[in-house]
Write an enzyme that holds these catalytic residues in place. Structure first.
Site, PDB file in Angstrom:
ATOM      1  N   LYS A 188       4.072   6.998   0.376  1.00 31.82           N
ATOM      2  CA  LYS A 188       4.743   5.829   0.968  1.00 31.82           C
ATOM      3  C   LYS A 188       3.683   4.722   0.933  1.00 31.82           C
ATOM      4  O   LYS A 188       2.730   4.733   1.711  1.00 31.82           O
ATOM      5  CB  LYS A 188       5.145   6.143   2.406  1.00 31.82           C
ATOM      6  CG  LYS A 188       6.238   5.265   2.962  1.00 31.82           C
ATOM      7  CD  LYS A 188       5.881   3.803   3.117  1.00 31.82           C
ATOM      8  CE  LYS A 188       4.991   3.514   4.306  1.00 31.82           C
ATOM      9  NZ  LYS A 188       4.557   2.085   4.369  1.00 31.82           N
ATOM     10  N   GLU A 267      -6.621   9.656   9.807  1.00 34.34           N
ATOM     11  CA  GLU A 267      -7.745   8.700   9.793  1.00 34.34           C
ATOM     12  C   GLU A 267      -7.263   7.480  10.553  1.00 34.34           C
ATOM     13  O   GLU A 267      -6.484   6.683  10.023  1.00 34.34           O
ATOM     14  CB  GLU A 267      -8.103   8.335   8.341  1.00 34.34           C
ATOM     15  CG  GLU A 267      -8.588   9.504   7.503  1.00 34.34           C
ATOM     16  CD  GLU A 267      -9.940  10.025   7.946  1.00 34.34           C
ATOM     17  OE1 GLU A 267     -10.653   9.321   8.685  1.00 34.34           O
ATOM     18  OE2 GLU A 267     -10.275  11.164   7.579  1.00 34.34           O
ATOM     19  N   CYS A 301     -11.572  -0.170   9.192  1.00 35.34           N
ATOM     20  CA  CYS A 301     -11.574   0.722  10.350  1.00 35.34           C
ATOM     21  C   CYS A 301     -12.980   1.043  10.832  1.00 35.34           C
ATOM     22  O   CYS A 301     -13.173   1.313  12.008  1.00 35.34           O
ATOM     23  CB  CYS A 301     -10.842   2.005  10.002  1.00 35.34           C
ATOM     24  SG  CYS A 301     -11.556   2.812   8.580  1.00 35.34           S
ATOM     25  N   GLU A 405      -9.639  -2.642  19.393  1.00 36.01           N
ATOM     26  CA  GLU A 405     -10.150  -2.927  18.043  1.00 36.01           C
ATOM     27  C   GLU A 405      -9.643  -4.325  17.619  1.00 36.01           C
ATOM     28  O   GLU A 405      -8.435  -4.535  17.526  1.00 36.01           O
ATOM     29  CB  GLU A 405      -9.574  -1.842  17.125  1.00 36.01           C
ATOM     30  CG  GLU A 405     -10.042  -1.835  15.709  1.00 36.01           C
ATOM     31  CD  GLU A 405      -9.296  -0.761  14.892  1.00 36.01           C
ATOM     32  OE1 GLU A 405      -8.152  -0.384  15.242  1.00 36.01           O
ATOM     33  OE2 GLU A 405      -9.870  -0.313  13.888  1.00 36.01           O
TER      34      GLU A 405
HETATM   35  N1  NAD Z   1      -9.810   5.849   9.947  1.00 33.52           N
HETATM   36  C1  NAD Z   1      -9.542   5.317   8.780  1.00 33.52           C
HETATM   37  O1  NAD Z   1      -9.910   5.829   7.736  1.00 33.52           O
HETATM   38  C2  NAD Z   1      -8.754   4.041   8.721  1.00 33.52           C
HETATM   39  C3  NAD Z   1      -8.724   3.324   7.521  1.00 33.52           C
HETATM   40  C4  NAD Z   1      -8.010   2.140   7.455  1.00 33.52           C
HETATM   41  C5  NAD Z   1      -7.325   1.684   8.568  1.00 33.52           C
HETATM   42  N2  NAD Z   1      -7.369   2.394   9.716  1.00 33.52           N
HETATM   43  C6  NAD Z   1      -6.683   1.902  10.892  1.00 33.52           C
HETATM   44  O2  NAD Z   1      -5.396   1.395  10.557  1.00 33.52           O
HETATM   45  C7  NAD Z   1      -5.052   0.331  11.409  1.00 33.52           C
HETATM   46  C8  NAD Z   1      -4.602  -0.874  10.595  1.00 33.52           C
HETATM   47  O3  NAD Z   1      -3.666  -0.520   9.649  1.00 33.52           O
HETATM   48  P1  NAD Z   1      -2.095  -0.786   9.866  1.00 33.52           P
HETATM   49  O4  NAD Z   1      -1.908  -1.943  10.770  1.00 33.52           O
HETATM   50  O5  NAD Z   1      -1.461  -0.828   8.539  1.00 33.52           O
HETATM   51  O6  NAD Z   1      -1.674   0.544  10.637  1.00 33.52           O
HETATM   52  P2  NAD Z   1      -0.217   1.120  10.842  1.00 33.52           P
HETATM   53  O7  NAD Z   1      -0.397   2.380  11.599  1.00 33.52           O
HETATM   54  O8  NAD Z   1       0.700   0.109  11.390  1.00 33.52           O
HETATM   55  O9  NAD Z   1       0.306   1.413   9.360  1.00 33.52           O
HETATM   56  C9  NAD Z   1      -0.308   2.362   8.507  1.00 33.52           C
HETATM   57  C10 NAD Z   1       0.754   2.910   7.569  1.00 33.52           C
HETATM   58  O10 NAD Z   1       1.750   3.591   8.313  1.00 33.52           O
HETATM   59  C11 NAD Z   1       3.026   3.047   8.055  1.00 33.52           C
HETATM   60  N3  NAD Z   1       3.778   3.105   9.306  1.00 33.52           N
HETATM   61  C12 NAD Z   1       3.836   2.186  10.298  1.00 33.52           C
HETATM   62  N4  NAD Z   1       4.629   2.633  11.299  1.00 33.52           N
HETATM   63  C13 NAD Z   1       5.065   3.860  10.911  1.00 33.52           C
HETATM   64  C14 NAD Z   1       5.895   4.840  11.521  1.00 33.52           C
HETATM   65  N5  NAD Z   1       6.438   4.649  12.719  1.00 33.52           N
HETATM   66  N6  NAD Z   1       6.112   5.999  10.849  1.00 33.52           N
HETATM   67  C15 NAD Z   1       5.524   6.212   9.655  1.00 33.52           C
HETATM   68  N7  NAD Z   1       4.740   5.328   9.037  1.00 33.52           N
HETATM   69  C16 NAD Z   1       4.504   4.165   9.655  1.00 33.52           C
HETATM   70  C17 NAD Z   1       2.760   1.635   7.565  1.00 33.52           C
HETATM   71  O11 NAD Z   1       3.819   1.160   6.777  1.00 33.52           O
HETATM   72  C18 NAD Z   1       1.489   1.840   6.770  1.00 33.52           C
HETATM   73  O12 NAD Z   1       1.792   2.358   5.486  1.00 33.52           O
HETATM   74  C19 NAD Z   1      -6.283   0.045  12.225  1.00 33.52           C
HETATM   75  O13 NAD Z   1      -6.183   0.637  13.485  1.00 33.52           O
HETATM   76  C20 NAD Z   1      -7.387   0.725  11.447  1.00 33.52           C
HETATM   77  O14 NAD Z   1      -8.522   1.072  12.184  1.00 33.52           O
HETATM   78  C21 NAD Z   1      -8.055   3.563   9.811  1.00 33.52           C
HETATM   79  O1  SSN Z   2     -10.705   0.872   6.590  1.00 30.87           O
HETATM   80  C1  SSN Z   2     -11.129   1.976   6.401  1.00 30.87           C
HETATM   81  C2  SSN Z   2     -11.661   2.558   5.178  1.00 30.87           C
HETATM   82  C3  SSN Z   2     -12.808   1.804   4.633  1.00 30.87           C
HETATM   83  C4  SSN Z   2     -13.869   2.709   4.113  1.00 30.87           C
HETATM   84  O2  SSN Z   2     -13.560   3.705   3.447  1.00 30.87           O
HETATM   85  O3  SSN Z   2     -15.032   2.411   4.349  1.00 30.87           O
END
Ligand code: NAD
Ligand code: SSN
Length: 502
Positions: A188, A267, A301, A405
């Protein structure tokens, strides 16, 4: 500096077949019942209209991935290794177009985008080599005449859900180990940035065809319909969900996925502390902030969310950081003189402002930035999602930025006195993704590294991400590891075989 900012994704590409607005289900590119627009965050222009699918389409995609699994899981590890190397090679040979798409749909600068494409390819190369290192064990048995053998087998069909901030690397960090393990996948794509996923699949299909593999080992199902995605983590045929995104969504998926006992990798969000002790090399610490706090305009992140600076070195550090921040230039990611692009949307800009306003209202001082950047055209200012990177001093633990965050270009500075104070403040969060600190004392380095509650610790560096390093958080930042020698096991199950009568 003269540069051209593309107005359509198709026009921007030199290799046009990389542009796809359809999904890929059952081995073919197909249109959906609806479409949704993809916006360029620098202009708010619509640069593509992508197919949006329903739950039934996810169901079909899952069935097709399950059918392909029967053939793909029987391929040899060496064949998967060669196939993945070919895929990585194709990504690298189309790096310029992929970087262009990435800048157009995400906003990050072309230099950063090119770096991400190589970072993304590095996961495919890494897991090509891990495929052939999928070792088992021979374990002596307590039963006479028996021996235990373990083998690793693919977990099955995997659902992949990834965010918009790294539209290439967050997909390849999951695809690489899944294919190396012999799994098939249903992706997705992130709704804000789906075009990179489609382009990756064009290249993947080329590698699949060259190796005579089933086209169905990958399904790409874009959607704007949150309900439809539920099919991916409720359908019993899906055996694993790999999710990168926010903590609330990760928790909700984990809860639901538990009903069918899916394996999960989560993640999630972070609130990384970045500690500068009195004995730190200030220049290295400032370089680290630039690499870590302001990467992807703070939308990473593992970005530092809280800068903790020890009292004696505080003023020197603040002054050095301020001087460096004055050299930043905000604007179109296609402008080679720009250092920081727009944020992903208006809500992201509002969140940075909210954190600044809250901190200032409670006594912090806004030393730099935080406003709409100067030097942009009226249209860019009107439509784009720009904000000047900001520097706050006098930040305290009662302020919003201490807990939440920011996910934007805000550097909030907290002053502390002792090593123990720093550790206590750093760990005072439900998150545990990354943490950083700068010190030249070996005892401090060892002591603080062990005490910080985070899955990843950067010591005297702001760069911790690499294919070979285990990536993942603890506490509410998630479960599981990506990349590294540990990443493959997330897509495998261990089977023990006891052979008796020997
Ligand atoms: N730990 C990591 O490796 C990592 C990496 C990148 C981003 N992040 C985190 O992601 C966040 C930012 O990304 P975002 O705003 O896109 O996050 P998000 O959780 O809103 O979305 C992430 C993904 O999930 C999908 N999604 C959203 N709601 C959903 C639901 N109810 N059911 C299933 N899928 C759903 C979105 O379309 C997107 O593809 C930040 O908190 C960041 O720290 C973490
Ligand atoms: O945003 C999270 C992933 C970025 C990274 O892999 O360093």
């Amino acid at each position: 500096m003269a540069f051209s900012h593309p107005t359509s994704a198709y026009d921007a590409l030199s290799h046009k077949p990389l542009f796809r607005e359809q999904g890929f289900i059952g081995g073919a590119w197909i249109s959906g019942p609806e479409t949704f627009p993809v916006h360029d965050p620098a202009t708010n222009n619509v640069v593509a209209n992508v197919a949006s699918f329903d739950a039934a389409a996810f169901g079909r995609a899952i069935e097709c991935a399950q059918a392909a699994l029967q053939q793909y899981k029987e391929t040899s590890e060496h064949q998967r290794c060669k196939f993945l190397h070919r895929f990585a090679g194709l990504i690298r040979s189309h790096a310029s177009d992929l970087a262009t798409l990435l800048t157009l749909e995400n906003g990050k600068t072309l230099t950063e985008a090119a770096g991400e494409v190589e970072y993304g390819a590095s996961f495919i190369s890494w897991f090509a080599e891990e495929a052939i290192r999928s070792y088992g064990d021979i374990i002596p048995s307590q039963h006479a005449g028996s021996t235990n053998f373990t083998i690793r087998q693919p977990v099955g069909v995997c659902g992949i859900i990834a965010p918009w901030n790294f539209p290439v690397a967050m997909i390849t960090r999951k695809l690489g180990p899944a294919f190396a393990a012999g799994c098939t996948v249903v992706i997705k794509p992130p709704s804000e940035t789906p075009l990179c996923t489609m382009a990756l699949n064009v290249l993947l299909q080329q590698a699949i065809e060259e190796f005579g593999l089933p086209r169905d080992i990958v399904q790409v199902v874009p959607t704007r319909n949150r309900e439809a995605i539920t099919e991916l983590y409720t359908n019993p045929t899906v055996k694993k969900i790999s999710f990168t995104g926010s903590t609330p969504v990760g928790k909700a998926i984990t809860r639901t996925a538990a009903d069918t006992m899916k394996k999960v990798s989560m993640e999630l969000g972070g609130n990384a502390p970045y500690i500068i002790f009195n004995d730190a090399d200030v220049k290295a610490a400032v370089d680290g902030v630039l690499a870590c706090k302001f990467r992807c305009s703070g939308q990473t992140c593992v970005c530092a969310n809280r800068l903790l600076v020890q009292a004696e070195i505080h003023d020197q550090f603040v002054q050095s950081l301020l001087e460096r921040m004055k050299t930043f230039k905000v604007g179109s990611g296609f402008d080679p003189s720009v250092t920081h692009g727009p944020l992903v949307n208006k809500a992201a800009v509002s969140k940075v402002r909210e954190h600044i306003d809250d901190a200032v209202s409670r006594g912090a001082k806004l030393l730099f930035g935080g406003h709409a950047p100067t030097g942009l055209s009226p249209r860019e200012l009107d439509c784009g999602f720009f904000i000047e990177p900001a520097l706050l001093t006098g930040v305290t633990t009662e302020m919003k930025v201490a807990r939440d965050e920011t996910f934007g270009p805000l550097a909030p500075i907290f002053k502390f006195d002792t090593v123990e104070d720093a550790i206590r403040i750093a760990n005072d969060t439900e998150f545990g993704l990354a943490a950083y600190f700068f010190s030249s004392d070996m005892r401090t380095i060892w002591h603080v590294s062990r005490r910080l509650e985070a899955g990843m610790v950067g010591v005297n560096t702001g760069k911790i991400s690499a294919a070979e390093a285990p990536f993942g958080g603890i506490k509410e930042s998630g479960v599981g590891k990506e990349g590294s020698k540990y990443g493959l096991a997330e897509y495998q199950v261990i089977k023990n075989i006891t052979i008796g009568g020997m």
